[in-house]
Scaffold this active site. Structure first.
Site, short mmCIF file in Angstrom:
data_model
loop_
_atom_site.label_atom_id
_atom_site.label_comp_id
_atom_site.label_asym_id
_atom_site.label_seq_id
_atom_site.Cartn_x
_atom_site.Cartn_y
_atom_site.Cartn_z
N HIS A 192 -9.06 -45.39 -23.87
CA HIS A 192 -10.11 -46.61 -23.63
C HIS A 192 -11.31 -45.09 -23.28
O HIS A 192 -11.37 -46.10 -22.06
CB HIS A 192 -9.68 -47.44 -23.07
N GLU A 229 -13.63 -46.82 -24.13
CA GLU A 229 -15.48 -48.02 -23.44
C GLU A 229 -15.20 -48.95 -22.30
O GLU A 229 -16.10 -49.81 -21.85
CB GLU A 229 -15.17 -48.68 -24.76
N CYS A 232 -8.04 -47.30 -29.49
CA CYS A 232 -7.25 -47.33 -29.05
C CYS A 232 -6.19 -48.06 -30.64
O CYS A 232 -5.47 -47.16 -31.23
CB CYS A 232 -6.62 -48.15 -28.02
#
Length: 236
Positions: free
Chosen positions: A178, A180, A93
């Protein structure tokens, strides 16, 4: 796993609750230690000069807001030096936007916020490291976007933004989305980003329900992608 990697991974945070998420467990499983640095508070020099993997995480500020957040100027300078050395780097990001900017590409506010779960349009490459995400919903949470840096290879797009992921060689990977995020951690995001969510008229209950539907599957895919990166990257 690449034996050339130092066994510590440095992660640069711009917001305390946006951490390594599912990446952290994967790194521990492979014998890596993790050390966090807080942008704007800690001296980031060591993290950016690290010869092993450094991961630059997300945050709500823009790379162009250097007047309000002067630490960004130094962070970008360190990052430019790191990328010039082709040291293994992942940006997520804001981290991806910082990489794009450091490589000379323009970063700017997009036409609209992209917040929520949806699948990517993967670029047809024989060795696309994101292939495992085919027909997999990922979490998008950004308002800024970027042009594709010179010599970078586009890996994925979304319905709203053409540049969702790129790589430069095997050592530098930038992800606008994202990868993660974990199922159990999103509630922290919903609390911490409540002003942004309400301003963007995002349905928080719907976002929470989508998280329950998609996040666990994404955790498994994230493991595969990080494993692939660690196996295929090399030190310059």
């Amino acid at each position: 796993m690449n034996s050339n990697f130092p066994k510590t991974v440095y992660a640069i945070q711009h917001l305390s609750f946006e951490d390594l998420g599912s990446f952290e467990d994967t790194l521990y499983e492979h014998g890596y230690r993790v050390r966090y640095f807080e942008a704007g508070v800690d001296n980031l020099k060591k993290a950016f000069e690290h010869e092993g993997l450094t991961i630059i995480l997300g945050g709500p500020i823009g790379v162009y807001e250097t007047e309000d957040y002067p630490f960004l100027t130094e962070e970008i300078q360190y990052l430019q030096q790191r990328l010039a050395k082709n040291l293994p780097t992942i940006g997520i990001c804001l981290g991806a936007q910082l990489i794009a900017h450091a490589l000379g590409a323009k970063v700017y506010a997009g036409a609209q916020k992209e917040i929520g779960w949806s699948s990517l349009q993967l670029i047809d490459l024989a060795d696309n490291p994101l292939t495992t995400l085919q027909e997999t919903a990922v979490l998008h949470w950004h308002g800024d976007t970027f042009d594709l840096p010179e010599n970078a290879e586009l890996l994925a797009s979304s319905a709203l933004y053409p540049h969702q992921a790129f790589r430069l060689g095997q050592n530098i990977l930038a992800l606008q989305f994202h990868l993660e995020v974990t199922a159990e951690s999103l509630e922290k995001w919903l609390i911490g980003h409540t002003c942004e969510l309400r301003k963007a008229d995002i349905n928080i209950q719907y976002l929470r329900s989508e998280n329950k539907k998609y996040a666990v599957k994404l955790e498994t895919k994230a493991q595969e992608i990080l494993h692939h990166f660690l196996q295929n990257s090399s030190l310059s």
